[in-house]
Design a protein around this motif. Sequence first.
Motif, short mmCIF file in Angstrom:
data_model
loop_
_atom_site.label_atom_id
_atom_site.label_comp_id
_atom_site.label_asym_id
_atom_site.label_seq_id
_atom_site.Cartn_x
_atom_site.Cartn_y
_atom_site.Cartn_z
N PRO A 24 -18.51 24.67 5.05
CA PRO A 24 -18.99 25.12 3.75
C PRO A 24 -19.94 26.30 3.89
O PRO A 24 -20.65 26.43 4.88
CB PRO A 24 -19.72 23.89 3.19
CG PRO A 24 -19.95 22.99 4.34
CD PRO A 24 -18.97 23.34 5.41
N LEU A 25 -19.89 27.16 2.90
CA LEU A 25 -20.76 28.34 2.86
C LEU A 25 -21.95 28.07 1.96
O LEU A 25 -21.85 27.36 0.97
CB LEU A 25 -19.97 29.54 2.34
CG LEU A 25 -18.82 30.00 3.22
CD1 LEU A 25 -17.99 31.04 2.50
CD2 LEU A 25 -19.34 30.55 4.54
N VAL A 26 -23.09 28.65 2.34
CA VAL A 26 -24.34 28.49 1.60
C VAL A 26 -24.95 29.87 1.38
O VAL A 26 -24.90 30.72 2.27
CB VAL A 26 -25.33 27.60 2.40
CG1 VAL A 26 -26.69 27.55 1.75
CG2 VAL A 26 -24.76 26.20 2.56
N THR A 27 -25.52 30.09 0.21
CA THR A 27 -26.25 31.32 -0.09
C THR A 27 -27.74 31.01 -0.03
O THR A 27 -28.19 30.03 -0.62
CB THR A 27 -25.86 31.87 -1.47
OG1 THR A 27 -24.45 32.11 -1.48
CG2 THR A 27 -26.59 33.18 -1.77
N TYR A 105 -22.26 30.30 6.95
CA TYR A 105 -21.86 28.93 7.19
C TYR A 105 -23.05 27.98 7.14
O TYR A 105 -24.11 28.25 7.70
CB TYR A 105 -21.18 28.81 8.55
CG TYR A 105 -19.96 29.68 8.68
CD1 TYR A 105 -18.83 29.42 7.91
CD2 TYR A 105 -19.95 30.77 9.53
CE1 TYR A 105 -17.70 30.22 8.01
CE2 TYR A 105 -18.82 31.57 9.62
CZ TYR A 105 -17.71 31.29 8.87
OH TYR A 105 -16.61 32.09 8.96
N ALA A 106 -22.85 26.84 6.50
CA ALA A 106 -23.91 25.83 6.36
C ALA A 106 -24.44 25.37 7.70
O ALA A 106 -25.65 25.19 7.87
CB ALA A 106 -23.41 24.64 5.55
N PHE A 107 -23.57 25.20 8.69
CA PHE A 107 -24.06 24.69 9.97
C PHE A 107 -25.03 25.65 10.63
O PHE A 107 -25.89 25.24 11.40
CB PHE A 107 -22.91 24.32 10.92
CG PHE A 107 -22.24 25.49 11.60
CD1 PHE A 107 -22.72 25.96 12.80
CD2 PHE A 107 -21.13 26.08 11.05
CE1 PHE A 107 -22.11 27.03 13.46
CE2 PHE A 107 -20.51 27.14 11.68
CZ PHE A 107 -20.99 27.62 12.88
N LEU A 108 -24.94 26.95 10.32
CA LEU A 108 -25.88 27.92 10.88
C LEU A 108 -27.24 27.86 10.20
O LEU A 108 -28.27 28.05 10.84
CB LEU A 108 -25.33 29.34 10.76
CG LEU A 108 -24.20 29.73 11.69
CD1 LEU A 108 -23.70 31.13 11.34
CD2 LEU A 108 -24.65 29.68 13.14
N VAL A 109 -27.26 27.62 8.90
CA VAL A 109 -28.52 27.71 8.16
C VAL A 109 -29.19 26.37 7.89
O VAL A 109 -30.37 26.34 7.55
CB VAL A 109 -28.33 28.47 6.82
CG1 VAL A 109 -27.91 29.90 7.06
CG2 VAL A 109 -27.37 27.76 5.90
N THR A 110 -28.48 25.26 8.05
CA THR A 110 -29.05 23.96 7.73
C THR A 110 -30.39 23.70 8.43
O THR A 110 -31.34 23.29 7.76
CB THR A 110 -28.04 22.83 8.00
OG1 THR A 110 -26.95 22.99 7.09
CG2 THR A 110 -28.65 21.46 7.79
#
Length: 163
Positions: A24-27, A105-110
């Motif tokens: 999933p992508l996150v802004t 990517y969510a896994f990068l920013v979580t």
Amino acid sequence: MDTIHRYRIGSRLADRALGRYALPLVTCASPARVQRHGLPREPADLMQGHTIVRMNSPRSGRDFVFQLHRDEQLFEIHGSHRLSVNDSSAALAAGLAGLGVLTTYAFLVTPHLRSGALVRLFPDWRGDDVAVHVAYPANRHLASKLRVFVEWAIELLRASEPA
């Protein structure tokens, strides 16, 4: 089940989809950036006074256009930029440095969302998911190291749900 594909270079690779998991992508943006430029409430606000971190394909050089969805609404993230990168890690570094609003990517920013180093924008909007596959040389017997890696990747994706 694994499927075999023949790639242009002539090698035979097995390609396994990692189940129903996707990336999933996150802004998001840094808190300092939000403080300096204000909190965009809707994706369309990015067109007015906000700068994005632009990402482009390392293969083709074409810009990635990220889409956000809410109910039946669709918004493509365009906007002014001062930086364009072709690597997700570079985009993350730029977002953490406050150089622009970041969609990645969510896994990068979580971890950074959890620590407060980044602030999630538009939580009621959803980015496109990117399907996840693992490709490896086709072989009758899958090496145990590879099998362990695939299982680890699946667990990593499960743990990367956005904050």
